[in-house]
Design a protein around this motif. Structure first.
Motif, short mmCIF file in Angstrom:
data_model
loop_
_atom_site.label_atom_id
_atom_site.label_comp_id
_atom_site.label_asym_id
_atom_site.label_seq_id
_atom_site.Cartn_x
_atom_site.Cartn_y
_atom_site.Cartn_z
N ALA A 154 0.83 -1.21 0.00
CA ALA A 154 0.00 0.00 0.00
C ALA A 154 0.86 1.26 0.00
N PHE A 155 1.88 1.29 0.85
CA PHE A 155 2.72 2.49 0.97
C PHE A 155 3.52 2.73 -0.31
N LEU A 156 4.20 1.69 -0.78
CA LEU A 156 5.05 1.86 -1.97
C LEU A 156 4.21 2.10 -3.22
N THR A 198 -2.92 4.56 6.16
CA THR A 198 -2.21 3.34 6.53
C THR A 198 -1.07 3.61 7.50
N THR A 199 -0.38 4.75 7.34
CA THR A 199 0.75 5.05 8.21
C THR A 199 0.30 5.43 9.62
N SER A 200 -0.89 5.98 9.75
CA SER A 200 -1.41 6.32 11.07
C SER A 200 -1.83 5.07 11.85
N CYS A 205 -3.00 7.79 21.16
CA CYS A 205 -4.29 7.25 20.74
C CYS A 205 -5.16 8.34 20.12
N MET A 206 -5.18 9.53 20.74
CA MET A 206 -5.98 10.63 20.21
C MET A 206 -5.42 11.13 18.87
N SER A 207 -4.09 11.13 18.74
CA SER A 207 -3.47 11.52 17.47
C SER A 207 -3.82 10.54 16.38
N GLN A 208 -3.77 9.25 16.70
CA GLN A 208 -4.13 8.22 15.72
C GLN A 208 -5.59 8.37 15.31
N LEU A 209 -6.46 8.64 16.28
CA LEU A 209 -7.88 8.84 15.99
C LEU A 209 -8.08 10.04 15.07
N PHE A 210 -7.36 11.14 15.33
CA PHE A 210 -7.52 12.35 14.52
C PHE A 210 -7.13 12.10 13.07
N PHE A 211 -5.95 11.51 12.85
CA PHE A 211 -5.48 11.31 11.47
C PHE A 211 -6.31 10.25 10.75
N PHE A 212 -6.80 9.25 11.50
CA PHE A 212 -7.64 8.25 10.84
C PHE A 212 -8.99 8.85 10.43
N THR A 213 -9.64 9.59 11.32
CA THR A 213 -10.93 10.19 10.96
C THR A 213 -10.76 11.23 9.86
N TRP A 214 -9.60 11.93 9.85
CA TRP A 214 -9.33 12.87 8.75
C TRP A 214 -9.26 12.13 7.41
N SER A 215 -8.49 11.05 7.38
CA SER A 215 -8.34 10.30 6.13
C SER A 215 -9.65 9.63 5.72
N LEU A 216 -10.44 9.21 6.70
CA LEU A 216 -11.73 8.59 6.41
C LEU A 216 -12.65 9.58 5.71
N GLY A 217 -12.77 10.79 6.27
CA GLY A 217 -13.61 11.81 5.65
C GLY A 217 -13.08 12.25 4.30
N LEU A 272 -7.20 -1.14 5.53
CA LEU A 272 -6.04 -1.84 5.00
C LEU A 272 -6.23 -2.32 3.56
N VAL A 273 -7.39 -2.93 3.28
CA VAL A 273 -7.60 -3.53 1.96
C VAL A 273 -7.78 -2.47 0.88
N THR A 274 -8.68 -1.50 1.13
CA THR A 274 -8.97 -0.49 0.11
C THR A 274 -7.74 0.35 -0.26
N PRO A 275 -6.95 0.86 0.71
CA PRO A 275 -5.74 1.61 0.31
C PRO A 275 -4.75 0.79 -0.50
#
Length: 312
Positions: free
Chosen positions: A35-37, A71-73, A94-106, A277-280
């Motif tokens: 996914a990353f590469l 994926t990196t978060s 944990c809060m940082s991970q939540l922030f970046f994940f919800t940002w990427s989700l939206g 994981l799968v979609t990215p």
């Protein structure tokens, strides 16, 4: 102020036995690298080739960046939880991970809609495409994506920060997601659940409906193509895109449209793996690597790297 007495969380991950954890570690390490590469290759190919500086590929570039952040978060810490000494995550982490994940989700959901609109204009109004999808329009679309993603992330992360976590501090998941955090809260979570429901209806259901409407017009335009080969090629592209969109939206809607009390940890961890994981991992293949112009851009990147290596 944050009134939480919990200073760190324990992430259980996907497996409990050491043997299964080691196997999953190798599998998900491979998934993360692909996914990353793959997405990084798209970023470099589009950035370094001026022929790809068009709205379609700029949106693909934005999608690749969002997938890298998503994926990196999650993945590095997830891989750490599969090792003996890496099961804890700090409250701030944990809060940082939540922030970046919800940002990427939206951002990903709104980007899917913007990409569908771009293809709708290209297929239904080919002669007016350059006028409708101008530089200003593309910037406006990306600005809208950023504004919605940041607002969505700040709202949900801010509401989580208001909650009290007094124990237990064990997250039966592989990352800090909203539903398992709400299940651990010692304070009322009704406001959080309402805002999650509102966001799911407006973002997930709303964007999915707009994407399907765009593809409905696209399919209608494809049916007017006279040649069988042209229709088959267009339908192949649309079906691939819609498969990824459905694979992404279905588990998101399923996960976030329910109250925390109905959250099933064992089942929903597998569901969450689809959109985190799968979609990215599939996006580079479906949206880019099957595209001839992207293939040419990627070949130029490798040719440039080979040329620079020979010069050295």
């Amino acid at each position: 102020m944050n009134h939480s007495v919990v200073t760190e969380f324990i992430i259980l991950g996907l497996a409990k036995t050491p043997e299964l954890r080691r196997l999953l570690f190798l599998i998900f390490l491979l998934v993360y690298l692909v996914a990353f590469l793959g997405n990084m290759l798209i970023v470099v190919a589009i950035a370094c080739n001026t022929t790809l500086h068009t709205p379609m590929y700029v949106l693909l570039l934005a999608l690749a960046i969002v997938d890298i952040i998503c994926t990196t978060s999650i993945m590095p810490k997830m891989l750490g939880t599969m090792l003996a000494s890496g099961k804890t995550i700090s409250y701030g982490g944990c809060m940082s991970q939540l922030f970046f994940f919800t940002w990427s989700l939206g951002a990903e959901m709104v980007l899917f809609t913007a990409m569908a609109y771009d293809r709708y204009v290209a297929i239904c109004f080919p002669l007016r495409y350059s006028t409708i999808m101008s530089h200003c329009t593309c910037v406006a679309l990306l600005g809208t994506v950023m504004a919605i993603a940041v607002t969505n992330s700040w709202v949900h992360t801010g509401l989580i920060l208001r909650l009290t976590f007094c124990g237990p501090n064990t997250i039966d998941h592989f990352f800090c997601e909203i539903p398992p955090l709400l299940a651990l809260s010692c304070s009322p979570v009704r406001v959080n659940e309402v805002m999650v429901y509102v966001a799911d209806i407006t973002l997930a259901v709303g964007d999915f409906a707009l994407t399907c409407i765009s593809y409905g017009f696209i399919v209608a335009a494809i049916l007017r193509i006279r040649t069988v080969r042209g229709r088959r090629k267009a339908f192949s592209t649309c079906s691939s895109h819609l498969t990824v969109v459905c694979l992404y939206y279905s588990p998101v809607i399923y996960t976030y449209i329910r109250p925390a009390s109905s959250y099933s940890f064992d089942r929903d961890k597998v569901v969450a793996a689809l959109y985190t994981l799968v979609t990215p991992t599939l996006n580079p293949v479906v949206y880019s690597f099957r595209n001839k112009e992207m293939q040419a851009g990627i070949r130029k990147v490798f040719a440039s790297l080979k040329h620079n290596g020979l010069e050295r």
